[in-house]
Design an enzyme around this catalytic site. Structure first.
Site, PDB file in Angstrom:
ATOM      1  N   ASN A 240      -0.821  -5.693   3.750  1.00  0.00           N
ATOM      2  CA  ASN A 240      -0.112  -6.134   4.935  1.00  0.00           C
ATOM      3  C   ASN A 240      -0.901  -7.207   5.674  1.00  0.00           C
ATOM      4  OD1 ASN A 240       1.408  -6.263   7.166  1.00  0.00           O
ATOM      5  ND2 ASN A 240       1.208  -4.119   7.728  1.00  0.00           N
ATOM      6  N   CYS A 241      -0.274  -8.344   5.863  1.00  0.00           N
ATOM      7  CA  CYS A 241      -0.943  -9.416   6.603  1.00  0.00           C
ATOM      8  C   CYS A 241      -0.390  -9.542   8.013  1.00  0.00           C
ATOM      9  CB  CYS A 241      -0.789 -10.742   5.876  1.00  0.00           C
ATOM     10  SG  CYS A 241      -1.519 -10.741   4.244  1.00  0.00           S
TER      11      CYS A 241
END
Lengths: 427, 345
Positions: A240-241
């Site tokens: 997850n960015c």
């Protein structure tokens, strides 16, 4: 039936340094750097370096992508089923934990949704990873035009490979410092204790906002039951960015604060009924499906109350409120675990979505506040990215001795699994 | 510490309702209730008293805001004290606005109001507003409380949360560090809630009504359609004195009120919450009467209901907005209107 018992064996790591031979002795982890680099090599990167950052040092790690705890399954010598390992077992058996250190991956993938870890100063007070010895992987893509999707994937694999490699050094240690057993025992004598279930909403939003369960992209997964031991045993890896302060890192899944609490208090003042996870989509129909299905699943645990946590903020609050309403209507009480966004001065509405049924909320803090961070003697990574990070004010630049930025850029500052003690109150 | 005290025409001893249009003026030192306030202040001096008529303040907000900001700066004020206003509505709005001006200037503001004063809900975020009695019979207590709090600030002591200090909760969220982690607090709360024991949510969720949209109009060509705006398009000169913020009323206007033609030549913007330049040029940009009459002419709608309802929604309290909505809907139903278009800004 044989119950799923997971035993964690802790080896407390007091120091980490590079040396000729991999070893752990008396809490000192020695890593052969060449062997580590060999284990993680990938032609997608033109260079990979490893640096060590220790608590209290004047060091800033910048454009942090994920934080991973080195863990290793004693029986299989592996750690991440579905991602780089097979499916011999997960959530049972014995897992060694190198407590006190972490593998930290960096890289400018999106360019503005990575975070920072300060090893000292005011930023460190907000960051749960600042008191760990960070083993930092600095990898530069060979192709400057490398697509973010491939870049993210390469960094994710790099991180889990390095954590596995370092975890395996733990197998060389003849002694462990502590052992803890995790099992969902049936309560016999304490049947009047409140039954508490847990529902974890986690990111599945595309555009590099995805977690991975057994290597599968959360976008492709429905709401599902999980044994809490599976999370502790690295079944979920962050890909997850999203904004760094409120995302759930792989370290958080492995050291899950809510699961730890529920296990700790099982049979004392509650009965841990079990848990489910449900992906947070951007699509309304999928949010509604997630709420319906996950509360149907939770209902099978017959809980009195369910704790529901979110990841990220804004639209995930719709998922949170839909789940809350579904559960309350079914007669399951709810407690919501989230952060709030009332603006830097705290005067705006704190939540993007609300429900009159959401009458029990724990907040992990106002995620919008600014903080002055001192200049560090050493930066690991790309300090020039600071002003681009999501959460930095537009005039944020490193001037003189300090920089003003948002706590949004600090990894884990408003951790929504409740790892930290930050809270916001209304006055 | 240098204090500026704000009073309306009545407490400033200029006059009663007849003096409600008195422009803003500054007097040196304290007067009126400021005398009692000054007597109780320690290490703090009322350097100036600002007096303004209640109506003048509300209707000349832009001018007054600028004057007030200049006064705060010229007198190098550390604290602004407004009122107390008790339950006087316009005075409460003015005191609240004074708190906001001080807040915007980075100056601490203190006031006193009765709990139902309309100025409280709108402006409480900007200052420390203490509860008072309903009218000036409570002056002594109110002044004592305000002075005590101002003295605390003058001593440089930390301002505590509303529960401890007694001011109305401002609705500002501030980060603190708890002794327990979020996860532990969540489990504590879950147990308490499951057992029916008391617990305190860390975020109180505002409770909004859910408005269910009415059913679609099946045949627009037979429908009488109304036009409503909260964008404050009023006849030139604003003869009904529709307020720029959270209007106290809603109006009915026809094109005759706007010069008699559908170009709405004789209209202007009363709304204080958006850039009025474009709608001042052409009122149809917010209140599209020209489009409505065109729709009627082509038969797309059956009839354009000629009375247009206008109010200003800027910072409108939900309860008041709901009341206006109900009043408007009742009137429309009476007049056989089956469809309304609402424009906002």
């Amino acid at each position: 039936m044989n119950r799923m018992n997971l035993e964690l064996e802790w080896i407390n790591i007091r120091d980490v340094h590079f040396g000729l031979e991999d070893s752990i002795e008396d809490g000192i982890l020695t890593i052969n750097k060449e062997a580590l680099l060999e284990a993680v090599k990938n032609p997608i990167f033109s260079s990979i370096d490893v640096e060590i950052a220790k608590p209290g040092e004047s060091v800033r790690i910048i454009t942090v992508k994920d934080v991973i705890e080195p863990r290793i399954k004693v029986e299989t010598k592996s750690c991440f089923p579905g991602i780089i390992d097979g499916y011999e077992m997960c959530g049972e058996g014995t897992t060694r934990v190198l407590k006190g250190c972490c593998v930290t991956t960096t890289g400018r993938i999106i360019g503005f949704q990575e975070g920072i870890i300060d090893m000292s100063g005011p930023g460190a007070e907000y960051c749960p990873y600042s008191n760990l010895i960070n083993i930092v992987l600095v990898a530069e893509p060979a192709d400057s035009e490398l697509s973010p999707i491939l870049h993210e994937r390469a960094i994710r694999i790099l991180g889990v490979k390095a954590a596995t490699h370092i975890g395996r050094i733990g197998l060389k240690s003849s002694a462990v410092d502590a052992k803890k057993e995790y099992k969902m025992t049936k309560l016999v004598d304490h049947t009047s204790l409140p039954k508490v279930a847990y529902l974890q909403l986690y990111m599945a939003q595309g555009l590099l906002h995805d977690d991975y369960v057994y290597g599968m992209d959360a976008k492709t997964l429905p709401s599902m039951m999980m044994h809490p031991n599976e999370l502790l045993d690295s079944a979920i890896v962050s890909g997850n960015c999203v904004t760094s302060s409120d995302k759930t890192t792989t370290y958080d899944f492995q050291n899950h604060p809510v699961i730890e609490q529920l296990y700790e208090r099982h049979g004392k003042d509650l009965e841990f009924a079990g848990m489910a996870i449900s992906p947070i989509s951007t699509v309304l129909a999928e949010k509604e499906r997630g709420a319906m299905v996950s509360i149907n699943l939770i209902s099978q645990l017959n809980p009195d109350v369910v704790i529901i946590s979110q990841e990220g903020g804004g639209n995930p609050e719709a998922d949170l409120m839909l789940c809350c309403e579904r559960a309350e209507k079914r007669g399951i009480k709810t407690v919501l675990l989230m952060h709030d966004n009332p603006g830097a001065d705290g005067t705006s509405e704190p939540l993007a979505n609300t429900s009159a049924m959401a009458d029990a909320i724990i907040t992990t803090g106002n995620d919008n506040v600014y903080l002055d961070l001192p200049k560090m003697q050493k930066n690991i990574g790309h300090i020039d990215a600071l002003r681009l990070l999501s959460g930095s004010p537009d005039d944020c630049e490193e001037k003189d001795e300090s920089i003003r930025t948002g706590i949004l850029v600090i990894m884990g500052a408003a951790n929504e699994l409740g790892a930290g003690k930050l809270c916001s109150i209304e006055y | 510490m240098r204090v500026i005290h704000y009073l309306n025409q009545f407490f400033g001893q200029v006059g009663g309702e007849d003096a409600a249009y008195t422009p803003l003026e500054v007097r040196q030192g304290s007067l009126g209730p400021g005398k009692a306030l000054q007597a109780q202040l320690e290490n703090a001096e009322i350097v100036a008293t600002v007096i303004c008529g209640d109506n003048y303040f509300v209707e000349n907000t832009d001018t007054v805001e600028k004057q007030m900001a200049d006064i705060i700066s010229n007198y190098q004020a550390d604290i602004v004290i407004a009122g107390p206003a008790f339950n006087a509505g316009r005075y409460g709005m003015a005191c609240g606005n004074v708190c906001k001006i001080a807040f915007d200037e980075g100056i601490i503001a203190i006031s006193g109001m009765y709990k139902e004063n309309p100025g409280l809900d709108i402006y409480k975020v900007y200052g420390y507003i203490f509860p008072t009695e309903i009218n000036a019979k409570g002056m002594k207590d109110a002044i004592a409380q305000i002075a005590k709090f101002a003295n605390k600030i003058a001593r440089g002591e930390e301002i505590l949360f509303s529960e401890d200090e007694g001011y109305f909760k401002r609705g500002i969220r501030k980060n603190i560090w708890k002794e327990k982690s979020g996860a532990e607090r969540a489990v504590d709360m879950a147990i308490a809630k499951a057992l029916g024991q008391p617990y305190k949510t860390e975020i109180v969720v505002p409770n909004f009504d859910r408005i269910v949209p009415s059913k679609p109009v099946l045949d627009l060509s037979r429908a009488k359609v109304a036009l409503i705006t909260s964008g404050g398009i009023v006849p030139k000169g604003n003869p009904d004195r529709l307020e720029a913020l959270s209007a106290s009323k809603w109006m009915e206007y026809t094109v005759d009120d706007f010069g008699g033609n559908y170009d709405l030549k004789e209209s202007e913007v009363a709304h204080g919450g958006y850039d009025p330049v474009y709608a001042n040029e052409d009122g149809n940009r917010v209140l599209p009467a020209d489009a409505m009459i065109e729709l009627e002419r082509t038969g797309y709608i059956g009839e354009f209901y000629r009375k247009m309802f206008v109010t200003v929604g800027n910072c409108m309290e939900v309860l008041k907005a709901a009341r206006y909505g109900k009043e408007m809907a009742a009137k429309l139903i009476d007049e056989g209107v089956s469809c309304a278009i609402l424009t906002s800004t």
